[in-house]
Design a protein around this motif. Structure first.
Motif: not given
Length: 190
Positions: A58-80
Motif C-alpha cells: 500500500i505504501r509503495a502504491k501510494a508512493e508511485g501515485e505521488n510520483i505520477r502526480r508530481r511528474a504531471q504537475a512538473d509537465i504542466a508547469k513546463a508547458h505553462k
C-alpha cells in the motif's frame, strides 16, 4: 493377566534395546496439542508477514501515485512556463519600442539609431533562446527540410538552387519553426 504381563515385558526396554516411549491416549493428545500450538504460531507469524507485506504494498502504491502526480504537475508547469526565458528576453525590446513612440519629434537619424538598437536587442533575445535564422545564400542547393520554394525562374545557375530569399526561415534548436521562402532556378533548356 498373564497376557498383560507379557505385553508389558515386550514393551519394556531391555538394556540392549533403545528406549521407545509408549504412545498412549494421553501422549497422542499432548502431541496433537503441541502440533496445533506450533501450527497456530506459524499461522500468527504468516499473518504478521502478510500484514507487513500488505502495508509495504500500500505504501509503495501510494508512493508511485505521488510520483505520477508530481511528474504531471512538473509537465504542466513546463508547458505553462516554457516561454518564460524568451518572454524575459523580449521585454527590453518592447520597452525600447514603447520609448521610441514616446519621443515627440524624432529625427530620421534618431529613429534609425533606435531601430538598430532594438534590432540588436531582438537578435540577442533570439540568440539566448536558440532561435537561429535560416538564410540560404544565392546558389545554395534547395533543402526541402529548411526551404520552401514558391516559384521557379530561369537563371544562369544550376537547377534547384536558390536565386533569391523572399523571407528568412527560423529554427529553434534543431526544430524547424518556419522554412525560408525562396525562389529557385529552373532547369536550363537546351
Amino acid at each position: 493377566m498373564q497376557d498383560q504381563e507379557k505385553q508389558t515385558e515386550q514393551i519394556a526396554p531391555t538394556e540392549d534395546s533403545p528406549q521407545v516411549a509408549a504412545v498412549g491416549p494421553v501422549d497422542a493428545a499432548e502431541a496433537t496439542a503441541a502440533t496445533d500450538s506450533a501450527l497456530a504460531q506459524q499461522l500468527i507469524e504468516a499473518e504478521a508477514r502478510v500484514a507487513e507485506m500488505q502495508d509495504a504494498f500500500i505504501r509503495a502504491k501510494a508512493e508511485g501515485e505521488n510520483i505520477r502526480r508530481r511528474a504531471q504537475a512538473d509537465i504542466a508547469k513546463a508547458h505553462k512556463f516554457a516561454i518564460e526565458s524568451f518572454a524575459e528576453a523580449m521585454l527590453p525590446v518592447k520597452d525600447s519600442l514603447e520609448m521610441a513612440l514616446k519621443v515627440e519629434s524624432p529625427s530620421l537619424e534618431s529613429l534609425k539609431e533606435g531601430v538598430e538598437m532594438t534590432l540588436k536587442q531582438l537578435s540577442s533575445a533570439f540568440d539566448k533562446s536558440r532561435l537561429v535564422a535560416i538564410e540560404p545564400a544565392q546558389g545554395d542547393k534547395l533543402d526541402p527540410m529548411q526551404h520552401q520554394a514558391v516559384s521557379v525562374v530561369p537563371a544562369d545557375q544550376d537547377a534547384n538552387t536558390v536565386v533569391t530569399v523572399l523571407q528568412k526561415g527560423y529554427m529553434i534548436a534543431d526544430r524547424l519553426l518556419r522554412p525560408a521562402i525562396v525562389v529557385v532556378a529552373a532547369e536550363k533548356q537546351a
